[in-house]
Motif scaffolding. Structure first.
Motif, PDB file in Angstrom:
ATOM      1  N   GLY A 220      14.524  25.580  20.071  1.00  7.68           N
ATOM      2  CA  GLY A 220      13.615  25.703  21.091  1.00  7.68           C
ATOM      3  C   GLY A 220      13.403  24.459  22.206  1.00  7.68           C
ATOM      4  N   LYS A 225      10.774  24.356  25.061  1.00  6.96           N
ATOM      5  CA  LYS A 225       9.507  24.645  24.698  1.00  6.96           C
ATOM      6  C   LYS A 225       8.728  23.332  24.591  1.00  6.96           C
ATOM      7  CE  LYS A 225       9.318  27.616  21.151  1.00  6.96           C
ATOM      8  NZ  LYS A 225       9.312  28.215  19.811  1.00  6.96           N
ATOM      9  N   ASP A 230      10.047  23.825  14.366  1.00  8.47           N
ATOM     10  CA  ASP A 230      10.878  23.013  13.555  1.00  8.47           C
ATOM     11  C   ASP A 230      11.819  22.183  14.415  1.00  8.47           C
ATOM     12  OD1 ASP A 230      12.978  24.492  14.353  1.00  8.47           O
ATOM     13  OD2 ASP A 230      13.351  25.468  12.265  1.00  8.47           O
TER      14      ASP A 230
HETATM   15  N1  DCP Z   1      20.104  30.272  15.012  1.00  5.25           N
HETATM   16  C1  DCP Z   1      20.769  31.205  14.891  1.00  5.25           C
HETATM   17  N2  DCP Z   1      21.172  31.673  13.496  1.00  5.25           N
HETATM   18  C2  DCP Z   1      20.563  30.977  12.446  1.00  5.25           C
HETATM   19  C3  DCP Z   1      19.436  30.018  12.569  1.00  5.25           C
HETATM   20  C4  DCP Z   1      19.285  29.470  14.013  1.00  5.25           C
HETATM   21  O1  DCP Z   1      21.416  31.971  15.849  1.00  5.25           O
HETATM   22  N3  DCP Z   1      20.856  31.650  11.311  1.00  5.25           N
HETATM   23  C5  DCP Z   1      19.696  30.118  16.348  1.00  5.25           C
HETATM   24  C6  DCP Z   1      18.701  30.869  17.236  1.00  5.25           C
HETATM   25  C7  DCP Z   1      17.450  30.004  17.463  1.00  5.25           C
HETATM   26  C8  DCP Z   1      18.105  28.539  16.841  1.00  5.25           C
HETATM   27  O2  DCP Z   1      19.140  28.699  16.283  1.00  5.25           O
HETATM   28  O3  DCP Z   1      17.094  30.034  18.442  1.00  5.25           O
HETATM   29  C9  DCP Z   1      17.100  27.459  16.286  1.00  5.25           C
HETATM   30  O4  DCP Z   1      16.377  28.401  15.398  1.00  5.25           O
HETATM   31  P1  DCP Z   1      14.936  28.162  15.191  1.00  5.25           P
HETATM   32  O5  DCP Z   1      14.856  29.162  14.077  1.00  5.25           O
HETATM   33  O6  DCP Z   1      14.502  27.101  14.677  1.00  5.25           O
HETATM   34  O7  DCP Z   1      14.206  28.765  16.385  1.00  5.25           O
HETATM   35  P2  DCP Z   1      13.902  28.020  17.616  1.00  5.25           P
HETATM   36  O8  DCP Z   1      14.378  26.559  17.593  1.00  5.25           O
HETATM   37  O9  DCP Z   1      14.356  28.724  18.865  1.00  5.25           O
HETATM   38  O10 DCP Z   1      12.123  28.261  17.667  1.00  5.25           O
HETATM   39  P3  DCP Z   1      11.213  27.337  16.858  1.00  5.25           P
HETATM   40  O11 DCP Z   1      11.866  26.533  16.153  1.00  5.25           O
HETATM   41  O12 DCP Z   1      10.227  26.432  17.887  1.00  5.25           O
HETATM   42  O13 DCP Z   1      10.325  28.339  16.158  1.00  5.25           O
END
Ligand code: DCP
Ligand code: MG
Length: 386
Positions: A220, A225, A230
């Motif tokens: 993110g 964001k 995380d």
């Molecule tokens: N991702 C994925 N498959 C996974 C783990 C992650 O496709 N098994 C990808 C999609 C997510 C990004 O990696 O957007 C990071 O995962 P996060 O769960 O950390 O989500 P974000 O970083 O988008 O948001 P935040 O961490 O602020 O909740």
């Protein structure tokens, strides 16, 4: 790089990897309301329905105008908006609310399950199992798991063994215990400057083990964001030819060092080059991952804060693929995989891109090359918030 035919970007496209989607869209309050219903389907394990709502939300996120009574006709042209969601949108235009969302928010079961899944290690399935045992609040969960909030490191021992952290029930329960004990810290979002500082600290420690590595902060944060749940860091070596050998086993060594320095207290999952998955071809295990709990000393006037940090090590030839795969959003990733499979006869995931008919592997040298290989117009990370 084989440049294939390129599909043009459009907010009416069926694949979200063809729809530029900003972090905050012109219809953000509508999105927020529909997201409550999506979350309701999620906690109840109704996956098909949840995916329908996710797709609808993602289509609305890409629509570049505020929806009003005057342009509601245009909305009917968008993909994935069925009669039910269209009637919800109309209700929202009239009243500023959607009844089903408001009913959901007032539902005690929804409230409990939603609270439970905020804990790292608890998914919808486990949340429902705990609810069925009669548990309703996070405090009751703490008592059930015999966890004291903010408990010391001795009581929640770190997991440093790849084998021990395989998908066993014990590992799952341990992960929940850590998530519960640290929930007050892990529930706080992380500002961008702290994300950058954590990356800086980790790369400095990595430099003591292996020179010439580089990282990109994905997730993110990369989509713009202001606050992250995380930190997702994708790491490789700058030497295109020898880097693959140089990153091998590095994940484990780095986590070990961070642990010795008191910077990492827990490792929820660690996979290294020992991991074999016979169902996959050899190149797919080119990523080493560690899902860690990191001690952030960002704000010197306050106490240390525990933060979730994911470390992903990739060989140089799959680095940009891994960066695209970890930048998200989840819906953008889902549609990248679908697009590759359905439209290009290719397989995409964060560990590699290959052509199905002859298993040819692609090694993009830049992020733009990843899009080019997949026959896609480049979309800036801040427009991947599908
Ligand atoms: N991702 C994925 N498959 C996974 C783990 C992650 O496709 N098994 C990808 C999609 C997510 C990004 O990696 O957007 C990071 O995962 P996060 O769960 O950390 O989500 P974000 O970083 O988008 O948001 P935040 O961490 O602020 O909740
Ligand atoms: Mg993230």
């Amino acid at each position: 790089v084989d440049a294939t035919e390129v599909e043009l970007l459009s907010h009416t496209a069926k694949y979200s990897c063809l729809r530029p989607s900003p972090l905050v869209c012109p219809n953000q309050s509508l999105v927020k309301e529909i997201d409550v219903i999506r979350q309701g389907r999620n906690v109840e394990g109704e996956e098909r329905s949840m995916l329908s709502y996710s797709r609808a939300i993602s289509v609305i996120k890409a629509y570049p105008h505020v929806i009003t009574e005057h342009n509601i006709r245009d909305i009917h042209e968008l993909p994935f908006l069925g009669v039910k969601i269209l009637s919800m949108i109309e209700e929202f235009l009239k009243t500023g609310q959607i009844t089903e969302a408001q009913t959901m928010l007032a539902n005690p079961r929804f409230q409990s399950l939603s609270a439970f899944i905020t804990i790292h290690g608890i998914g919808p399935h486990t949340a429902r199992r705990l609810y069925d045992l009669g548990l309703r609040t996070l405090e009751e969960l703490e008592r059930y798991y015999e966890v004291k909030p903010g408990v010391s490191d001795e009581e929640t021992m770190p997991l440093l063994d790849a084998e021990a952290s395989a998908n066993t029930e014990a590992a799952g329960e341990r992960s929940i215990k850590i998530g519960l004990a640290l929930r007050h810290d892990l529930g706080q979002t992380i500002p961008r400057e702290e994300v950058e500082e954590i990356n800086g600290t980790i790369m400095r420690e990595l430099g003591h083990i292996q020179k010439g590595c580089k990282s990109v902060i994905a997730g993110g944060y990369r989509r713009g964001k202001p606050q992250s749940n995380d930190v997702d860091i994708v790491i490789t070596h700058t030497d295109w030819n020898l880097g693959s050998q140089k990153v091998k086993g590095l994940c484990r060594k780095l986590v070990q060092r961070l642990h010795e320095q008191g910077l990492v207290t827990h490792v929820m999952y660690l996979s290294g080059f020992h991991e074999h998955n016979v169902l996959r071809t050899h190149h797919w295990d080119s990523l080493e991952k560690a899902l860690t709990v990191f001690v952030s000393r960002h704000n010197s006037s306050r106490r240390n804060v525990y933060r979730r940090v994911d470390l992903i090590f990739a060989a140089p030839e799959v680095f940009w693929t891994a960066v695209v795969g970890w930048t998200g959003s989840t819906m953008f990733e889902r549609d990248l995989r679908l697009w590759a499979k359905q439209q290009k006869g290719m397989k995409f995931d964060s560990s590699g891109i290959s052509r199905r008919h002859d298993s040819k592997l692609y090694h993009p040298r830049t992020e733009r090359d990843v899009f080019k290989v997949l026959g896609l117009v480049y979309i800036h990370p801040t427009l991947r918030n599908a």
